[in-house]
Design a protein around this motif. Structure first.
Motif: not given
Length: 772
Positions: A651-669
């Motif tokens: 009952n807690e978030p595992i994937l958060k937007a602020e942590a995921l943003r810098g992983v890669r360019d999601f527009d390209q991948h």
């Protein structure tokens, strides 16, 4: 415009996943003993020389290995002319029956396997050889091979020799190849069901019964000295016959096992098939059915040795010998081989206590009985199923949003069960906690004390559901009704996805969690194992066995169509060590042909059976163990993933937007995230361009659409009715140890409707709903 392109044009928010990996090409090599290229004496001599020179076929004493080749060639020279005549009697326009049939099996198996698989047939001796086949596979660029010796029962002289030659060829051809072998599958459920079904059809089609026929299982012989050195062949053969006999239902006093094809002066396994047939003829048996149990493909030993020589001798004494063919290309063995290749052997430990043998003259009428059911109670809420109540108890159902409000996480359920243990009102208990239900099963300590029972149920009800939303339907079932509901649920009749095959594993998980909390014991394990056993029998004996979809498969089937995914071209990350995570891994490999090297499993450290199952499911894929899902390692391992599955129930978030943003360019991948957690495992992912999120409620909608396609299939309603009737015949007869409850109409909705709640010490807290 393709359907996929049209979807993307109309749904710009759904991003196509860019293929990241070429579909992995894999191969299967089906290996049998072999055959000469032609039936002439010279071809037969060459074949026999290779066969008899194998040190695993003729095992000489230590120090005499230098004689191996000379001895093999000498015996071959003396036997060639005689054996040539025998081969001539079975030769066909297509050549050797064994080689031709093996080629057809390979072709049909390849057609049944997922995209990316190629299937080859090879011979341990003769052509096509294992060496040449592996060279061909290497030239095709295939790096993963599954080798299946076509001998269900392992012997060093057959499967052992195949494995030895495989690794010799591997050293010659290229050690970069990854090879998996399926060396022993004598008790595999697919093989056993194929063999017993085929045999049952054969005897029934020919009017053969235990009353007018004797059944003789004939296996290829082996020197006794090999068994003394540890060869497991005899034990494997005996276990196969034992399983077939139980499933077939043929009386044990009307069957036996014998061994054929003896070669040389040494002592071989007994009784000898030829001798046994003579004994049966002398004892007055007029009809004998011979089942060549160690052979999967008809060959010289079945077609000529049994079908010609043994038949002539037996029928000279006035009887009739019926030779059941080998499985050959029958669809059941193709299905069994498919499962064997994709999953490995699935051993049968037991048929269960209530199964009905295929040849039983009368169906069993006994109903399951269990004194422990007198104290069994179920308190729970669930979503509506797709097939209605059938012959089960009348139930109230809830909405998905309301169920989500009352469901608990894994840790919360564990804490709740620990509290139940401390209070001591139940001798055992477990909680069945899935996306479709939240149900408590417990055994009351004092079921005959009505007042105490009502207080305990009321208190447990409030511990489970607290201040529930308006309209939440909570059911309370006792004894046989609780058993009936439990059995319908295990069978998938109470699921939103009819026949859901993941339910049984979720039940096992519930029992394991209760064991960790100290509330599971003999009653819990017995209820679960009996239900699992009965569910297998139900599917084997009724048309309901045709319907066994998995929730993960149903969801992903819809998603891949909507998002235009090519499963074999993607890389996957699976977060969580749950039953759902394992089902995802198995689904990707088995149903979509995804290489396990394209998968990563991220899990919190735990030990025991579940971890072993996860390791088996991920195979040679990447395993990442973390102490907490908040660790940076979780995000880092998503960098190259195209699809992420979340199978936790925290009952807690595992994937958060602020942590995921810098992983890669999601527009390209782009990234597709599929969250099975009804409690929600993400936060803010909808705000990231290029990330498509499928939450649990959206998945439920897609699974409903998949279920619609099942419910309209021809024969579905009849299968549901057949399953309901099967369960009803086995409902335990349990006399309630308590008087009828005073709630009017048999259903309680509020305390004011129950005079009992007003006058007893529970103080009006027992406002439970459900059939009593």
């Amino acid at each position: 415009m393709t359907q996929s392109n049209a979807y993307h044009q109309d749904n710009p928010t759904v991003d196509r996943v860019r293929p990241q990996a070429r579909a992995r090409q894999r191969a299967v090599i089906l290996v049998n003993t072999g055959s000469p290229e032609h039936p002439d004496a010279e071809s037969v001599r060459r074949y026999l020389a290779e066969f008899l020179s194998d040190p695993l076929v003729i095992q000489l004493p230590a120090g005499l290995g230098w004689l191996q080749s000379a001895l093999g060639h000498t015996i071959a020279r003396f036997r060639a002319a005689h054996s040539s005549k025998l081969y001539s009697t079975i030769w066909t326009d297509q050549g050797s029956p064994l080689v031709a049939t093996m080629q057809r099996i390979a072709s049909e198996l390849e057609s049944s396997l997922p995209k990316g698989w190629k299937v080859f047939s090879a011979m341990r001796y003769g052509q096509p050889s294992i060496m040449e086949t592996m060279a061909t596979i290497r030239e095709l660029g295939i790096e993963e091979i599954v080798v299946v010796p076509m001998f269900p029962q392992f012997s060093c002289a057959t499967s052992g020799s195949v494995i030895r030659e495989t690794y010799r060829a591997l050293r010659e051809v290229g050690e970069h190849l990854s090879v998996t072998t399926r060396a022993a599958w004598y008790d595999d459920i697919g093989y056993i069901n194929a063999q017993v079904g085929f045999l049952a059809d054969y005897v029934q089609a020919n009017g053969l019964t235990p009353e007018n026929s004797y059944l003789l299982f004939s296996a290829h012989g082996l020197p006794v000295s090999y068994i003394k050195r540890g060869d497991p062949y005899r034990r494997h053969i005996q276990r196969t016959v034992e399983l077939l006999t139980e499933r077939l239902g043929w009386p044990t006093d009307r069957l036996s096992l014998s061994f054929q094809s003896r070669l040389g002066p040494s002592r071989w396994l007994e009784p000898d098939t030829e001798v046994r047939l003579a004994e049966l003829a002398d004892s007055g048996e007029n009809q004998v059915v011979v089942c060549p149990i160690s052979f999967t493909v008809d060959c010289l030993e079945t077609l000529e040795e049994i079908g010609v020589r043994y038949r002539e001798k037996f029928e000279l004494k006035g009887g009739r010998l019926w030779l059941c063919p080998c499985l050959n290309t029958h669809e059941s063995i193709i299905s069994a081989l498919k499962s064997l290749v994709l999953r490995g052997p699935q051993p049968i430990t037991s048929w269960g206590s209530d199964f009905v043998p295929l040849m039983a003259t009368e169906p069993k009428e006994e109903k399951a009985t269990d004194g422990d059911l007198k104290s069994l109670v179920m308190i729970g809420a669930s979503l509506p199923n797709r097939v209605g109540p059938g012959r089960g108890p009348r139930m109230h159902h809830t909405e998905a949003a309301d169920l989500c409000c009352v469901k608990k996480s894994h840790e919360e359920v564990h804490a709740f069960l620990e509290q139940i243990r401390k209070e001591g009102n139940f001798t055992e208990a477990f909680v069945w906690n899935t996306c479709h239900r939240y149900e408590f099963y417990g055994w009351l300590k004092n079921p005959e004390d009505v007042a105490d029972r009502e207080c305990v149920i009321g208190r447990t009800w409030h511990q489970l559901f607290g201040a529930h939303p308006d309209g939440l339907g909570v059911n309370v079932l006792f004894g046989a009704d609780a058993w009936r509901h439990h059995m319908r649920t295990v069978a998938g009749l109470n699921s939103g996805l009819p026949g859901d095959r993941d339910v049984s594993e979720q039940l096992r998980t519930a029992c394991r969690l209760a064991g960790h909390a100290g509330t599971a014991g003999p009653r819990s394990y017995n209820l679960v194992e009996q239900a699992m056993s009965s569910e297998r029998e139900l599917r084997q004996e009724t048309a309901w066995g045709q319907y066994h979809p998995g929730y993960c498969l149903a969801a992903f089937h819809q998603i891949r169509r909507a998002a235009g995914l090519e499963p074999a071209d993607c890389r996957y990350a699976v977060i969580g060590g749950s039953t759902t995570s394992r089902a995802v891994l198995e689904m990707l490999a088995d149903e979509f042909g995804v290489s396990k090297r394209q998968m990563t499993i991220i899990y919190r450290g735990h030990k025991g059976g579940q971890m072993k199952l996860l390791r088996s499911a991920i195979g040679n894929g990447r395993r990442v163990r973390v102490h907490a899902y908040s660790e940076r390692a979780v995000i880092d391992n998503l960098a190259d993933a195209d699809v992420v599955f979340i199978g936790t129930d925290r009952n807690e978030p595992i994937l958060k937007a602020e942590a995921l943003r810098g992983v890669r360019d999601f527009d390209q991948h782009p990234l597709t995230v599929i969250d099975f957690n009804t409690l929600g495992s993400t936060r803010g992912l909808e705000t990231i361009d290029g990330v498509t999120l499928w939450k649990a409620d959206r998945l439920e909608h897609e699974v409903d659409a998949y279920a619609d396609t099942i419910c309209v299939q021809k024969g579905f309603i009849c299968a549901v009715q057949e399953a309901d009737e099967w369960i009803e015949k086995r409902v335990p007869v349990v006399s309630p140890p308590y008087p009828e409850l005073p709630c009017k109409g048999g259903v309680r909705s509020t305390p004011s409707e129950c005079a009992h709640c007003k006058r007893n010490r529970c103080g009006g807290t027992a406002d439970v709903e459900g059939a009593v």
